[in-house]
Design an enzyme around this catalytic site. Structure first.
Site, PDB file in Angstrom:
ATOM      1  N   HIS A  91     -12.276   9.702   5.409  1.00  0.00           N
ATOM      2  CA  HIS A  91     -11.846   8.057   5.879  1.00  0.00           C
ATOM      3  C   HIS A  91     -11.660   8.054   7.341  1.00  0.00           C
ATOM      4  O   HIS A  91     -11.802   7.099   7.912  1.00  0.00           O
ATOM      5  CB  HIS A  91     -10.753   7.747   4.919  1.00  0.00           C
ATOM      6  CG  HIS A  91     -10.646   6.372   4.945  1.00  0.00           C
ATOM      7  ND1 HIS A  91     -11.303   5.487   4.686  1.00  0.00           N
ATOM      8  CD2 HIS A  91      -9.475   5.580   5.122  1.00  0.00           C
ATOM      9  CE1 HIS A  91     -10.810   4.213   4.663  1.00  0.00           C
ATOM     10  NE2 HIS A  91      -9.623   4.523   5.038  1.00  0.00           N
ATOM     11  N   HIS A 123      -9.686   9.464   2.016  1.00  0.00           N
ATOM     12  CA  HIS A 123      -9.180   8.611   1.141  1.00  0.00           C
ATOM     13  C   HIS A 123      -9.414   8.814  -0.263  1.00  0.00           C
ATOM     14  O   HIS A 123     -10.533   9.450  -0.658  1.00  0.00           O
ATOM     15  CB  HIS A 123      -9.944   7.213   1.362  1.00  0.00           C
ATOM     16  CG  HIS A 123      -9.357   6.048   1.076  1.00  0.00           C
ATOM     17  ND1 HIS A 123      -9.122   5.521  -0.468  1.00  0.00           N
ATOM     18  CD2 HIS A 123      -8.810   4.899   1.576  1.00  0.00           C
ATOM     19  CE1 HIS A 123      -8.243   4.441  -0.585  1.00  0.00           C
ATOM     20  NE2 HIS A 123      -8.311   4.129   0.718  1.00  0.00           N
ATOM     21  N   GLU A 139       0.891  -1.272   0.017  1.00  0.00           N
ATOM     22  CA  GLU A 139       0.154   0.125   0.038  1.00  0.00           C
ATOM     23  C   GLU A 139       0.984   1.236   0.015  1.00  0.00           C
ATOM     24  O   GLU A 139       2.150   1.083   0.269  1.00  0.00           O
ATOM     25  CB  GLU A 139      -1.060   0.091   1.244  1.00  0.00           C
ATOM     26  CG  GLU A 139      -2.116  -0.977   1.032  1.00  0.00           C
ATOM     27  CD  GLU A 139      -3.082  -0.883   2.104  1.00  0.00           C
ATOM     28  OE1 GLU A 139      -4.144  -1.111   1.467  1.00  0.00           O
ATOM     29  OE2 GLU A 139      -3.025  -0.607   3.263  1.00  0.00           O
ATOM     30  N   ARG A 152      -1.686   9.452   0.805  1.00  0.00           N
ATOM     31  CA  ARG A 152      -2.707   9.631   0.514  1.00  0.00           C
ATOM     32  C   ARG A 152      -3.261  11.104   0.600  1.00  0.00           C
ATOM     33  O   ARG A 152      -4.150  11.383  -0.108  1.00  0.00           O
ATOM     34  CB  ARG A 152      -3.835   9.121   1.776  1.00  0.00           C
ATOM     35  CG  ARG A 152      -4.226   7.607   1.482  1.00  0.00           C
ATOM     36  CD  ARG A 152      -5.113   7.211   2.657  1.00  0.00           C
ATOM     37  NE  ARG A 152      -4.970   5.564   2.337  1.00  0.00           N
ATOM     38  CZ  ARG A 152      -5.396   4.805   3.266  1.00  0.00           C
ATOM     39  NH1 ARG A 152      -6.145   5.168   4.099  1.00  0.00           N
ATOM     40  NH2 ARG A 152      -5.202   3.507   3.160  1.00  0.00           N
ATOM     41  N   ARG A 195      -2.240   9.273   8.883  1.00  0.00           N
ATOM     42  CA  ARG A 195      -1.916   7.836   9.244  1.00  0.00           C
ATOM     43  C   ARG A 195      -1.398   7.187   8.126  1.00  0.00           C
ATOM     44  O   ARG A 195      -1.853   7.146   6.752  1.00  0.00           O
ATOM     45  CB  ARG A 195      -3.258   7.132   9.490  1.00  0.00           C
ATOM     46  CG  ARG A 195      -3.068   5.878   9.882  1.00  0.00           C
ATOM     47  CD  ARG A 195      -4.581   5.214  10.380  1.00  0.00           C
ATOM     48  NE  ARG A 195      -5.496   5.438   9.137  1.00  0.00           N
ATOM     49  CZ  ARG A 195      -5.832   4.373   8.343  1.00  0.00           C
ATOM     50  NH1 ARG A 195      -5.412   3.404   8.530  1.00  0.00           N
ATOM     51  NH2 ARG A 195      -6.837   4.635   7.375  1.00  0.00           N
TER      52      ARG A 195
HETATM   53  P1  FAD Z   1     -14.678   0.890  15.084  1.00  0.00           P
HETATM   54  O1  FAD Z   1     -14.326  -0.386  14.241  1.00  0.00           O
HETATM   55  O2  FAD Z   1     -15.325   1.921  14.179  1.00  0.00           O
HETATM   56  O3  FAD Z   1     -15.669   0.548  16.165  1.00  0.00           O
HETATM   57  C1  FAD Z   1     -16.326   1.629  16.858  1.00  0.00           C
HETATM   58  C2  FAD Z   1     -17.651   0.862  17.696  1.00  0.00           C
HETATM   59  O4  FAD Z   1     -18.197   2.047  18.654  1.00  0.00           O
HETATM   60  C3  FAD Z   1     -18.846   0.441  16.701  1.00  0.00           C
HETATM   61  O5  FAD Z   1     -19.117  -0.755  17.390  1.00  0.00           O
HETATM   62  C4  FAD Z   1     -19.908   1.435  17.091  1.00  0.00           C
HETATM   63  O6  FAD Z   1     -21.034   1.044  16.958  1.00  0.00           O
HETATM   64  C5  FAD Z   1     -19.546   2.111  18.672  1.00  0.00           C
HETATM   65  N1  FAD Z   1     -20.207   3.011  18.749  1.00  0.00           N
HETATM   66  C6  FAD Z   1     -19.982   4.196  18.381  1.00  0.00           C
HETATM   67  N2  FAD Z   1     -20.576   5.359  18.801  1.00  0.00           N
HETATM   68  C7  FAD Z   1     -21.316   4.759  19.938  1.00  0.00           C
HETATM   69  C8  FAD Z   1     -21.953   5.170  20.862  1.00  0.00           C
HETATM   70  N3  FAD Z   1     -22.543   6.347  21.039  1.00  0.00           N
HETATM   71  N4  FAD Z   1     -22.656   4.083  21.781  1.00  0.00           N
HETATM   72  C9  FAD Z   1     -22.261   2.973  21.852  1.00  0.00           C
HETATM   73  N5  FAD Z   1     -21.558   2.464  20.826  1.00  0.00           N
HETATM   74  C10 FAD Z   1     -20.836   3.252  19.898  1.00  0.00           C
HETATM   75  N6  FAD Z   1      -7.702   0.556   8.433  1.00  0.00           N
HETATM   76  C11 FAD Z   1      -6.923  -0.311   8.330  1.00  0.00           C
HETATM   77  O7  FAD Z   1      -5.757  -0.429   9.238  1.00  0.00           O
HETATM   78  N7  FAD Z   1      -6.762  -1.266   7.225  1.00  0.00           N
HETATM   79  C12 FAD Z   1      -7.721  -1.191   6.384  1.00  0.00           C
HETATM   80  O8  FAD Z   1      -7.664  -1.788   5.331  1.00  0.00           O
HETATM   81  C13 FAD Z   1      -8.839  -0.445   6.556  1.00  0.00           C
HETATM   82  N8  FAD Z   1      -9.874  -0.110   5.609  1.00  0.00           N
HETATM   83  C14 FAD Z   1     -10.792   0.511   6.041  1.00  0.00           C
HETATM   84  C15 FAD Z   1     -11.869   0.680   5.147  1.00  0.00           C
HETATM   85  C16 FAD Z   1     -13.069   1.185   5.566  1.00  0.00           C
HETATM   86  C17 FAD Z   1     -14.236   1.425   4.374  1.00  0.00           C
HETATM   87  C18 FAD Z   1     -12.897   2.225   6.447  1.00  0.00           C
HETATM   88  C19 FAD Z   1     -14.465   2.964   6.811  1.00  0.00           C
HETATM   89  C20 FAD Z   1     -11.842   2.022   7.410  1.00  0.00           C
HETATM   90  C21 FAD Z   1     -10.960   1.442   6.973  1.00  0.00           C
HETATM   91  N9  FAD Z   1      -9.943   1.328   7.992  1.00  0.00           N
HETATM   92  C22 FAD Z   1      -8.707   0.460   7.718  1.00  0.00           C
HETATM   93  C23 FAD Z   1      -9.898   2.148   9.052  1.00  0.00           C
HETATM   94  C24 FAD Z   1     -10.074   1.221  10.351  1.00  0.00           C
HETATM   95  O9  FAD Z   1     -11.192   0.146   9.807  1.00  0.00           O
HETATM   96  C25 FAD Z   1     -10.653   2.146  11.420  1.00  0.00           C
HETATM   97  O10 FAD Z   1      -9.892   2.908  11.991  1.00  0.00           O
HETATM   98  C26 FAD Z   1     -10.654   1.028  12.778  1.00  0.00           C
HETATM   99  O11 FAD Z   1     -11.388  -0.224  12.412  1.00  0.00           O
HETATM  100  C27 FAD Z   1     -11.101   1.478  13.872  1.00  0.00           C
HETATM  101  O12 FAD Z   1     -11.553   0.497  14.924  1.00  0.00           O
HETATM  102  P2  FAD Z   1     -12.122   0.883  16.446  1.00  0.00           P
HETATM  103  O13 FAD Z   1     -12.399  -0.225  17.013  1.00  0.00           O
HETATM  104  O14 FAD Z   1     -11.476   2.047  16.818  1.00  0.00           O
HETATM  105  O15 FAD Z   1     -13.549   1.660  15.899  1.00  0.00           O
HETATM  106  C1  SIN Z   2      -7.754   0.728   1.923  1.00  0.00           C
HETATM  107  O1  SIN Z   2      -7.803  -0.396   1.792  1.00  0.00           O
HETATM  108  O2  SIN Z   2      -7.530   1.397   1.019  1.00  0.00           O
HETATM  109  C2  SIN Z   2      -8.007   1.252   3.372  1.00  0.00           C
HETATM  110  C3  SIN Z   2      -6.708   1.104   4.231  1.00  0.00           C
HETATM  111  C4  SIN Z   2      -6.678   1.730   5.318  1.00  0.00           C
HETATM  112  O3  SIN Z   2      -7.489   2.677   5.624  1.00  0.00           O
HETATM  113  O4  SIN Z   2      -5.657   1.702   5.903  1.00  0.00           O
END
Ligand code: FAD
Ligand code: SIN
Length: 523
Positions: free
Chosen positions: A337, A230, A113, A276, A372
């Site tokens: 993103h 993104h 990437e 990015r 990031r």
């Molecule tokens: P999240 O996974 O977003 O979880 C947050 C949780 O909190 C959810 O369960 C939600 O329902 C809950 N929540 C929110 N507000 C409340 C509330 N008020 N009350 C109760 N619960 C609540 N990162 C990578 O490293 N690699 C990738 O390939 C990648 N691809 C991505 C692709 C997409 C489409 C997106 C959107 C992001 C991507 N990212 C990627 C970024 C990464 O997915 C996130 O930064 C990471 O998963 C965040 O994890 P988290 O546990 O902090 O939050």
């Molecule tokens: C992607 O697959 O392009 C998302 C990867 C990331 O947000 O880290």
């Protein structure tokens, strides 16, 4: 009637699930409150993969260097070292727990990437890495009898008593009424705030609630101006901005303008694999130059069989929209993103408010700096989820829960409207203002206008969730106005250069205080 547990985790993405498992190992009772069904999170939709040092030609120094370079001078070196070192440990553990990363000839398969000097991205089921991580962590969490998962429990505020976070207020999905739950400590894992912007790759749950709750409770927020856009979200009229993974460019995807020309050489020597923020701004510049509203991702050099196997989810989604990934040029444009900033923490997820911990995208740990590195956030959620669970146990295990009899007043200004949803009108207006005035390109005038609009919105009768949403928008706009330079995910048309003399530091925001700054995130 209020509830009591030992530890509360808010959110069930990678950070929340990993924190819960760590807490449960100690025998403590853990309640995981989550807004939607357990799987609904940014984690579930992660595509490209997770960066980790596990291949023969890689080492920790290289991963650290790439992360620091992407962070444009604002990463905390210690935090980056922790991410990389613990990352390998916790990914190996995840493999022991049964996660199925893709393999070639029995060996782990790594992809490329942007801004990574090595192929170090593990992926699962081609482009469904997040879904597989959630599956594996939920399966592991289910083995812990003392974890209680509470889906559809929308949390709106933190309860603070005598300078300490002692519980949360949430909307009980069964009673359909506000309720309190008290504990020794709370770990915020509520993820990011992509939904602040009109165009986003994030699912509807990503409204940044945890950041606003922490702010109102008195915790410090850091680096809120740094938003990652993104470059390649599918750009079709009336369709969600579905992500076309950066791994597609890692596998040779080319960006073309409306005339079919490959254009990235005009903007950066690293072409499609430039960082990015550079690719996103280049796309905006190219769309302006050519007077169009889209550019295209060209994967046609690959055959259909390869693309279908390597990117099955993307292949099927494009097919749903009548696009053949192997034959058609795919219309793309940038979308919000990822939030680099968030609730300020130390290296163990401790926030500046006692009893409150934060991990994952809601937190600002110092690992991402101003931008990031791709695929570092799943890793961050895993590492700092585990570390915050560990610290919460260590710091609070002996503590008695004493505050559950009388819910103390929360520090937030009283709101008249009790609706638990963000009002559609407020959401629509804030998202448009954020996109147009606080988006990829900003300047003093656009930011001041945005702040004025948010002040107007605040005058209306807002429910708690709506107030949280507008407040968060204000925090991003205010810190973006404060940072009179361009760096990483923050670009000011009126200050297009990086200014290390005046801004080699982090913005810090706290309720009822002017913006201040700090040399480091960790304290
Ligand atoms: P999240 O996974 O977003 O979880 C947050 C949780 O909190 C959810 O369960 C939600 O329902 C809950 N929540 C929110 N507000 C409340 C509330 N008020 N009350 C109760 N619960 C609540 N990162 C990578 O490293 N690699 C990738 O390939 C990648 N691809 C991505 C692709 C997409 C489409 C997106 C959107 C992001 C991507 N990212 C990627 C970024 C990464 O997915 C996130 O930064 C990471 O998963 C965040 O994890 P988290 O546990 O902090 O939050
Ligand atoms: C992607 O697959 O392009 C998302 C990867 C990331 O947000 O880290």
């Amino acid at each position: 009637m209020s509830l009591e547990t030992d530890f509360i985790v808010i959110g069930s993405g990678v950070a929340g699930l990993r924190a819960s498992i760590e807490l449960a190992k100690s025998g403590a009772r853990v309640s995981v409150l989550t807004k939607d069904k357990a799987q609904e999170s940014n984690t579930e939709y992660a595509q490209g993969g997770v960066a980790v040092v596990l291949s023969d030609d890689d080492n920790a120094e290289l991963h650290e260097e790439d992360t620091l370079y992407a962070g444009a001078g604002l990463c905390d070196v210690e935090a980056v070292e922790t991410l990389v070192a613990d990352g390998t440990k916790y990914i190996k553990q995840l493999i022991e727990w049964g996660i199925e990363f893709d393999r070639e000839g029995g060996k782990l398969a790594f992809t490329q990437e942007a801004a990574h000097s090595r192929r170090r991205i593990l992926h699962a089921h081609g482009d469904s890495t997040g879904k597989e991580i959630v599956r594996a962590l939920i399966a592991r969490a289910r083995q812990e009898k003392n974890i209680v998962l509470m889906p559809f429990a929308n949390t709106e505020s933190l309860i603070v008593n005598d300078g300490r976070c002692v519980g949360v207020r949430f909307l009980d999905p069964i009673l359909r009424a506000p309720r309190e739950i008290f504990a020794k400590a709370v770990i915020l894992c509520t993820g990011g705030a992509g939904q602040l912007f009109l165009h986003t790759t994030n699912p509807p749950v990503a409204t940044g609630d945890g950041m606003a709750m922490a702010y109102f409770a008195g915790a410090e927020m850091a680096d809120m101006e740094f938003i990652q856009f993104h470059p390649t979200a599918l750009n079709l009229e009336n369709a969600p901005r579905f992500l076309l993974s950066e791994a597609m460019r890692g596998e040779g995807g080319i960006l073309r303008n409306a005339q079919g020309e490959r254009f990235m050489s005009r903007y950066d020597d690293l072409l499609e694999l430039a960082p990015r923020d550079v690719v996103s701004r280049s796309i905006v510049a190219e769309m302006r130059r050519t007077g169009t509203r889209t550019v295209f991702l060209d994967m046609t050099a690959h055959d259909e069989k390869f693309l279908k196997e390597r990117f099955p989810k993307i292949y099927e989604t494009c097919k749903f929209y009548d696009l053949n990934v192997a034959k058609d040029l795919l219309p793309v444009s940038p979308a919000s993103h990822y939030c680099m900033g968030g609730v300020r923490t130390d290296l163990h997820g401790r926030t500046t408010l006692k009893g409150l911990y934060a991990a994952g995208e809601v937190a600002c740990t110092g690992v991402h700096g101003a931008n990031r590195l791709a695929s570092n956030s799943l890793l961050e959620g895993l590492v700092f989820g585990a570390r915050s669970g560990e610290a919460a146990i260590k710091d609070n295990y002996e503590l008695r829960i004493t505050n559950y009899e009388s819910p103390p007043e929360d520090q937030r200004p009283k709101t008249k409207n009790q609706s638990s949803e963000i009002s559609t009108a407020v959401k629509k207006r804030v998202k448009r203002v954020m996109w147009e005035r606080v988006g990829i390109l900003r300047d003093r005038d656009s930011l001041q206008r945005a702040l004025k609009e948010f002040a107007q919105i605040e005058q209306s009768n807002l429910g708690t969730s709506s107030r949280n949403f507008v407040t968060l928008a204000k925090l991003v706009a205010a810190s973006a106005l404060w940072r009179e330079e361009s760096r990483g995910g923050h670009f000011r048309n009126d200050f297009p250069e990086r200014d290390d003399v005046n801004f080699d530091k982090h913005s810090i925001q706290k309720i009822d205080a002017e913006i201040s700054s700090s040399e480091k995130i960790n304290f």
